[in-house]
Design an enzyme around this catalytic site. Sequence first.
Site, PDB file in Angstrom:
ATOM      1  N   GLY A 129       0.842  -1.203   0.000  1.00 39.33           N
ATOM      2  CA  GLY A 129       0.000   0.000   0.000  1.00 39.33           C
ATOM      3  C   GLY A 129       0.871   1.244   0.000  1.00 39.33           C
ATOM      4  N   ASP A 133       3.508  -0.381  11.941  1.00 40.31           N
ATOM      5  CA  ASP A 133       3.634  -1.565  12.795  1.00 40.31           C
ATOM      6  C   ASP A 133       4.797  -2.480  12.428  1.00 40.31           C
ATOM      7  OD1 ASP A 133       2.683  -2.563  10.433  1.00 40.31           O
ATOM      8  OD2 ASP A 133       0.933  -3.580  11.269  1.00 40.31           O
ATOM      9  N   ASP A 190       6.209  -5.320   5.669  1.00 43.12           N
ATOM     10  CA  ASP A 190       6.709  -6.678   5.922  1.00 43.12           C
ATOM     11  C   ASP A 190       6.529  -7.607   4.717  1.00 43.12           C
ATOM     12  OD1 ASP A 190       4.004  -6.573   6.290  1.00 43.12           O
ATOM     13  OD2 ASP A 190       3.981  -7.749   8.134  1.00 43.12           O
ATOM     14  N   ASP A 210       0.383   1.797   8.701  1.00 39.80           N
ATOM     15  CA  ASP A 210      -0.049   1.275  10.004  1.00 39.80           C
ATOM     16  C   ASP A 210       1.018   1.464  11.085  1.00 39.80           C
ATOM     17  OD1 ASP A 210      -2.267   0.511   8.635  1.00 39.80           O
ATOM     18  OD2 ASP A 210      -1.988  -1.649   8.857  1.00 39.80           O
ATOM     19  N   THR A 234       4.979   1.567   6.064  1.00 42.21           N
ATOM     20  CA  THR A 234       3.606   1.116   6.253  1.00 42.21           C
ATOM     21  C   THR A 234       2.844   2.190   6.997  1.00 42.21           C
ATOM     22  OG1 THR A 234       2.175  -0.304   7.558  1.00 42.21           O
ATOM     23  CG2 THR A 234       4.471  -0.342   8.160  1.00 42.21           C
ATOM     24  N   ARG A 282       0.676  -5.118  -4.797  1.00 43.59           N
ATOM     25  CA  ARG A 282       0.923  -6.132  -3.767  1.00 43.59           C
ATOM     26  C   ARG A 282       1.359  -7.448  -4.413  1.00 43.59           C
ATOM     27  NH1 ARG A 282      -0.674  -4.322   1.220  1.00 43.59           N
ATOM     28  NH2 ARG A 282      -2.208  -2.626   1.247  1.00 43.59           N
ATOM     29  N   ARG A 305      -4.486  -2.548  10.621  1.00 49.44           N
ATOM     30  CA  ARG A 305      -4.915  -3.948  10.469  1.00 49.44           C
ATOM     31  C   ARG A 305      -4.626  -4.776  11.722  1.00 49.44           C
ATOM     32  NH1 ARG A 305      -5.904  -7.638   6.569  1.00 49.44           N
ATOM     33  NH2 ARG A 305      -5.964  -6.041   4.971  1.00 49.44           N
TER      34      ARG A 305
HETATM   35  O1  F6P Z   1      -1.209  -2.226   5.017  1.00 45.26           O
HETATM   36  C1  F6P Z   1      -1.578  -0.905   5.087  1.00 45.26           C
HETATM   37  C2  F6P Z   1      -3.049  -0.755   4.803  1.00 45.26           C
HETATM   38  O2  F6P Z   1      -3.323   0.617   4.574  1.00 45.26           O
HETATM   39  C3  F6P Z   1      -3.969  -1.310   5.887  1.00 45.26           C
HETATM   40  O3  F6P Z   1      -4.180  -0.411   6.933  1.00 45.26           O
HETATM   41  C4  F6P Z   1      -5.216  -1.592   5.117  1.00 45.26           C
HETATM   42  O4  F6P Z   1      -5.943  -2.646   5.711  1.00 45.26           O
HETATM   43  C5  F6P Z   1      -4.701  -2.016   3.780  1.00 45.26           C
HETATM   44  O5  F6P Z   1      -3.432  -1.456   3.632  1.00 45.26           O
HETATM   45  C6  F6P Z   1      -5.555  -1.563   2.619  1.00 45.26           C
HETATM   46  O6  F6P Z   1      -5.028  -2.132   1.474  1.00 45.26           O
HETATM   47  P1  F6P Z   1      -5.450  -1.759  -0.003  1.00 45.26           P
HETATM   48  O7  F6P Z   1      -4.927  -0.392  -0.302  1.00 45.26           O
HETATM   49  O8  F6P Z   1      -4.805  -2.794  -0.843  1.00 45.26           O
HETATM   50  O9  F6P Z   1      -6.945  -1.776  -0.060  1.00 45.26           O
END
Ligand code: F6P
Length: 345
Positions: A10, A129, A103, A127, A125, A72, A171
């Site tokens: 992301g 984390d 990660d 998040d 990230t 991804r 998440r």
């Molecule tokens: O991993 C970061 C994140 O923003 C999470 O908080 C969220 O669940 C996910 O990516 C959303 O992913 P995408 O942009 O693929 O919908």
Amino acid sequence: MRIGMLTGGGDCPGLNAVIRAVVRKGILHYGDEFVGFMEGWRGVLDDATMPLNMETTSGILHKGGTILRSSRTNVKKIPNGFETCLQVIASHKLDALIALGGDDTQSISLALSERGVKCIGVPKTIDNDLSGTDACFGFDTAVTIATEAIDRLHSTAEAHNRVLVCEVMGRDAGWIAITSGIAGGADVILVPEVPIDIEEVCRLLRYRYDHGKKFAIVVAAEGAKFPEREQASQGAAVDAFGHVRLSGIGQQLAEEIEKRTGFETRSVNLGHTQRGGTPSAYDRMLATRYGVRAIDLAHEGRFGRLVVLKGTHISDIPLSEAIAKTRTVDQDLLDVMTSLEPPRR
Ligand code: F6P
């Protein structure tokens, strides 16, 4: 040196600032040449590239997203994926590969390192984390966006005597929720680290209503969950790394709160708004410091490592340490949160 670079997973604000710092220091101080792989590991598999030089990285410091795009793509799931990556990397005669990602992305960097590729990771990230680093760029911007949203929700909640539940990203860890929730003065904050106690949530809300306020703000991380339920998601579909698309805990909470308290309740999901737009000054600084350290590591020949922030200093750790576990919210932040709530009986 000839150096490849990619951004995976992301996106988050600050990716362009890292790219710019790596390229500027690499060209101006080391005479490096760069190859940018498009859309994360997909660009390596497909040999899809763009030139990275002073011109293509000029004017991007303040821009969100990533000029390299992102995806991804999971090399582990592609037949002969690693062999293809190795061939493409060899065909570009790369001396190093710098991957910006969380990660999932860094697990591919590690696997390629074990196959002889000279990888360096930069932690990314929203998040916040990733273990081994005290901060990821983009997080500060996301918290600022979420805090501003919480500020705005106060006036509309008050105007209508409502509870407003604000769902934010996070998440497996509730860094955005707890930081924006405390900064924004939320009445209840819910994080993935602590199972939701809906009776306690309602008690906190009733306490507030009983003490004169007829509105309230609840902030919930997308990964927060009721003890007896799965994490709220948009169906069972998973991405290439096996993650379901989380969404909906805010609405679940709104329904439960209204049913149990009788307080009119609405929910709002900030979603990708938190990942978009211009990075904060803090994130531009952190991203730039990471970029400078990453290119220095390449020239020191220190590969298989991830650039990190320790306290106020930029350092580096083995890639394997970074992906070993999730960095969850510190107990002292949880303590700050509960210090602001009426004590439990
Ligand atoms: O991993 C970061 C994140 O923003 C999470 O908080 C969220 O669940 C996910 O990516 C959303 O992913 P995408 O942009 O693929 O919908």
